[in-house]
Write a protein that holds these residues in place. Sequence first.
Motif, mmCIF file in Angstrom:
data_model
loop_
_atom_site.group_PDB
_atom_site.id
_atom_site.type_symbol
_atom_site.label_atom_id
_atom_site.label_comp_id
_atom_site.label_asym_id
_atom_site.label_seq_id
_atom_site.Cartn_x
_atom_site.Cartn_y
_atom_site.Cartn_z
ATOM 1 N N SER A 1 0.805 -1.225 0.000
ATOM 2 C CA SER A 1 0.000 0.000 0.000
ATOM 3 C C SER A 1 0.833 1.267 0.000
ATOM 4 O O SER A 1 0.282 2.369 0.069
ATOM 5 C CB SER A 1 -0.889 0.024 1.243
ATOM 6 O OG SER A 1 -1.537 -1.204 1.413
ATOM 7 N N GLU A 2 2.140 1.122 0.005
ATOM 8 C CA GLU A 2 3.002 2.301 0.045
ATOM 9 C C GLU A 2 2.802 3.113 -1.238
ATOM 10 O O GLU A 2 2.997 2.583 -2.335
ATOM 11 C CB GLU A 2 4.464 1.828 0.154
ATOM 12 C CG GLU A 2 5.494 2.906 0.229
ATOM 13 C CD GLU A 2 5.601 3.518 1.612
ATOM 14 O OE1 GLU A 2 4.745 3.248 2.470
ATOM 15 O OE2 GLU A 2 6.538 4.293 1.799
ATOM 16 N N PRO A 3 2.376 4.385 -1.135
ATOM 17 C CA PRO A 3 2.159 5.156 -2.361
ATOM 18 C C PRO A 3 3.377 5.090 -3.288
ATOM 19 O O PRO A 3 4.510 5.244 -2.854
ATOM 20 C CB PRO A 3 1.913 6.571 -1.832
ATOM 21 C CG PRO A 3 1.264 6.341 -0.506
ATOM 22 C CD PRO A 3 1.979 5.149 0.065
ATOM 23 N N GLY A 4 3.123 4.824 -4.548
ATOM 24 C CA GLY A 4 4.195 4.719 -5.545
ATOM 25 C C GLY A 4 4.711 3.301 -5.725
ATOM 26 O O GLY A 4 5.557 3.054 -6.585
ATOM 27 N N THR A 5 4.204 2.359 -4.942
ATOM 28 C CA THR A 5 4.740 0.991 -4.980
ATOM 29 C C THR A 5 3.713 0.027 -5.572
ATOM 30 O O THR A 5 2.599 -0.089 -5.052
ATOM 31 C CB THR A 5 5.102 0.536 -3.552
ATOM 32 O OG1 THR A 5 5.822 1.581 -2.918
ATOM 33 C CG2 THR A 5 5.948 -0.715 -3.561
ATOM 34 N N PHE A 6 4.086 -0.640 -6.665
ATOM 35 C CA PHE A 6 3.150 -1.585 -7.275
ATOM 36 C C PHE A 6 3.865 -2.769 -7.904
ATOM 37 O O PHE A 6 3.366 -3.412 -8.811
ATOM 38 C CB PHE A 6 2.254 -0.874 -8.309
ATOM 39 C CG PHE A 6 2.987 0.045 -9.260
ATOM 40 C CD1 PHE A 6 3.478 -0.421 -10.461
ATOM 41 C CD2 PHE A 6 3.193 1.388 -8.936
ATOM 42 C CE1 PHE A 6 4.150 0.411 -11.341
ATOM 43 C CE2 PHE A 6 3.870 2.231 -9.813
ATOM 44 C CZ PHE A 6 4.352 1.744 -11.016
ATOM 45 N N LYS A 7 5.062 -3.075 -7.381
ATOM 46 C CA LYS A 7 5.844 -4.178 -7.957
ATOM 47 C C LYS A 7 5.337 -5.549 -7.505
ATOM 48 O O LYS A 7 5.380 -6.501 -8.278
ATOM 49 C CB LYS A 7 7.334 -3.999 -7.661
ATOM 50 C CG LYS A 7 7.644 -3.563 -6.227
ATOM 51 C CD LYS A 7 8.272 -4.605 -5.406
ATOM 52 C CE LYS A 7 8.363 -4.279 -3.965
ATOM 53 N NZ LYS A 7 8.548 -5.421 -3.116
ATOM 54 N N ASP A 8 4.816 -5.666 -6.290
ATOM 55 C CA ASP A 8 4.283 -6.962 -5.837
ATOM 56 C C ASP A 8 3.000 -7.302 -6.598
ATOM 57 O O ASP A 8 2.731 -8.461 -6.883
ATOM 58 C CB ASP A 8 4.007 -6.948 -4.331
ATOM 59 C CG ASP A 8 5.277 -6.789 -3.523
ATOM 60 O OD1 ASP A 8 6.355 -7.126 -4.055
ATOM 61 O OD2 ASP A 8 5.208 -6.317 -2.374
ATOM 62 N N ARG A 9 2.233 -6.257 -6.901
ATOM 63 C CA ARG A 9 1.012 -6.468 -7.695
ATOM 64 C C ARG A 9 1.382 -7.132 -9.023
ATOM 65 O O ARG A 9 0.751 -8.091 -9.459
ATOM 66 C CB ARG A 9 0.327 -5.128 -7.959
ATOM 67 C CG ARG A 9 -0.936 -5.250 -8.767
ATOM 68 C CD ARG A 9 -1.548 -3.897 -9.040
ATOM 69 N NE ARG A 9 -0.896 -3.224 -10.146
ATOM 70 C CZ ARG A 9 -1.109 -1.949 -10.469
ATOM 71 N NH1 ARG A 9 -1.896 -1.197 -9.746
ATOM 72 N NH2 ARG A 9 -0.506 -1.417 -11.502
ATOM 73 N N ILE B 1 11.719 -2.379 -9.233
ATOM 74 C CA ILE B 1 11.414 -0.963 -8.979
ATOM 75 C C ILE B 1 10.129 -0.631 -9.729
ATOM 76 O O ILE B 1 10.014 -0.922 -10.929
ATOM 77 C CB ILE B 1 12.543 -0.045 -9.518
ATOM 78 C CG1 ILE B 1 13.911 -0.446 -8.956
ATOM 79 C CG2 ILE B 1 12.234 1.425 -9.245
ATOM 80 C CD1 ILE B 1 14.161 -0.094 -7.512
ATOM 81 N N SER B 2 9.175 -0.026 -9.025
ATOM 82 C CA SER B 2 7.986 0.476 -9.726
ATOM 83 C C SER B 2 8.192 1.969 -9.918
ATOM 84 O O SER B 2 8.353 2.703 -8.949
ATOM 85 C CB SER B 2 6.711 0.177 -8.935
ATOM 86 O OG SER B 2 6.790 0.710 -7.637
ATOM 87 N N ALA B 3 8.239 2.371 -11.177
ATOM 88 C CA ALA B 3 8.551 3.777 -11.472
ATOM 89 C C ALA B 3 7.296 4.510 -11.931
ATOM 90 O O ALA B 3 6.522 3.993 -12.737
ATOM 91 C CB ALA B 3 9.624 3.830 -12.563
ATOM 92 N N CYS B 4 7.103 5.722 -11.392
ATOM 93 C CA CYS B 4 5.922 6.500 -11.774
ATOM 94 C C CYS B 4 6.211 7.989 -11.626
ATOM 95 O O CYS B 4 7.299 8.377 -11.222
ATOM 96 C CB CYS B 4 4.718 6.096 -10.920
ATOM 97 S SG CYS B 4 4.943 6.421 -9.161
ATOM 98 N N GLY C 1 6.360 2.022 -15.068
ATOM 99 C CA GLY C 1 6.221 0.562 -15.097
ATOM 100 C C GLY C 1 7.079 -0.103 -14.044
ATOM 101 O O GLY C 1 7.663 0.564 -13.187
ATOM 102 N N VAL C 2 7.140 -1.432 -14.120
ATOM 103 C CA VAL C 2 7.934 -2.215 -13.163
ATOM 104 C C VAL C 2 9.196 -2.702 -13.865
ATOM 105 O O VAL C 2 9.120 -3.309 -14.929
ATOM 106 C CB VAL C 2 7.120 -3.409 -12.621
ATOM 107 C CG1 VAL C 2 7.974 -4.270 -11.694
ATOM 108 C CG2 VAL C 2 5.890 -2.907 -11.875
#
Length: 441
Positions: A84-92, A240-243, A250-251
């Motif tokens: 849930s850390e804002p900016g983090t979506f690599k586990d998804r 790394i999830s970059a945004c 992307g990841v």
Amino acid sequence: MSKKLLLKNAHIEGIRYFETYRKHGGYEAAEKALKMKPEEILEEVKTSGLRGRGGAGFPTGMKWSFLAKPEGVPRHLVVNADESEPGTFKDRYLMEFLPHLLIEGMLISSYTLGSNTSYIYIRGEYSWIPDILEEAIEEAKAAGFLGKNILGTGFDLEIYVQRGAGAYICGEETALLESLEGRRGNPRLKPPFPAVKGLWERPTVVNNVESIAAVVPIIEIGGAEYAKIGVGRSTGTKLISACGNINKPGVYEIDMTITVEEFIYSDEYCGGIPNGKKLKACIPGGSSVPIVPANLLLKTINGEPRYMNYESLADGGFATGTMMGSGGFIVLDEDQCVVNHTMTLARFYNHESCGQCTPCREGTGWMYKILKKIEKGEGKMEDIDLLWDIQRKIEGNTICPLGDAAAWPVAAAIRHFRDEFEWHVNNPELSQTQNYGIANY
Ligand code: NAI
Ligand code: SF4
């Protein structure tokens, strides 16, 4: 070109399904591991130097070796998928496209730790992913990689998926355990650490999704080979999830030897900043880590290039560095207003505070209110000092790291971008209609 370990097969159509995953070498690491002794696997993980990929970077092998083993008491592995850390979506990304990599990692890890019942606690907003995971679990079970007497070894494992209900605090490991036990997700005081007293007071290892997935390549290539990838204590690869203001969000899987500059500007990764805009700042490890301005982001205080790894990003401490954190890489271009950005984060932490400790419950609210006032052009110079004072009183004085996570972004924003706060105070009318970035560049 970065080495790919986790995402090497992510592009293969149908890799989400057991048959395709297996055809491309899936579960071979598990077969190898189940022929080893648990102590041997633990040694491989220790040798690999793998550090927790959820944010804290705690050595995984060391955490596993802390697991208490009282006679007759069941132990558990809990995968923290409450990303849930804002900016983090690599586990998804991992769970959506490579669910079997996680299941295989859980099988190896559960066998090593002696857990016969393991859990995936997944963030409620990832509403479509539990079905993907449950389908993968059923497939693995049908193929004999889960359930009773796996591959004839006598080892049994059941994996359950538990959905969260949308609270950020349930990503904190002890709040997660409370929630998994069916209670409100309030963090517990540590120690005792979960390794000693975790789920239902049993010894429990809580690991991030990416950490557990990384166990598969560690067994595949061996801990020593894994440790050769990367640099120093930043071994292996990192997602790394970059945004934010970049051409290619992307990841990405990196091997932690590339520079921050290369990561932002090379076509292999973020592809630069849109419309030829200048880089202003970056939050490289999810919203909880300090923001760094461009000059300190690309180079350390000694003028050395800054690298995408735990040590280099932290170089200089919070005065000039930041943290790798969860790998949620947020880029801000010259048009962005740091005060506005900090206010948005303060609102988030205030909303997500569980309310157990006064400095966090009250302090996050105060910080949000003051930031809102300054951002609207209604602040005074003393408010900037008051804001600084409040964040200092939160840091280190709370039960869980959410308090620190709320304080650090405010501290770093004032430390590095005080002029923007002062601009809002000095330009009340302008700051109601324009943001600092657009007005000043
Ligand atoms: P921590 O440093 O307190 O602990 C790290 C891990 O090591 C924990 O699992 C803890 O139980 C274990 N540990 C530490 N000392 C131990 C000991 N003596 N014996 C046994 N086990 C021990 O950090 P924490 O609170 O687990 O995580 C904070 C991090 O989480 C922050 O750095 C933040 O970046 C990250 N985070 C990540 C999010 C995400 O979505 N991925 C969300 C929010 C925060
Ligand atoms: Fe709850 Fe905040 Fe205290 Fe953590 S720091 S226990 S979120 S009040």
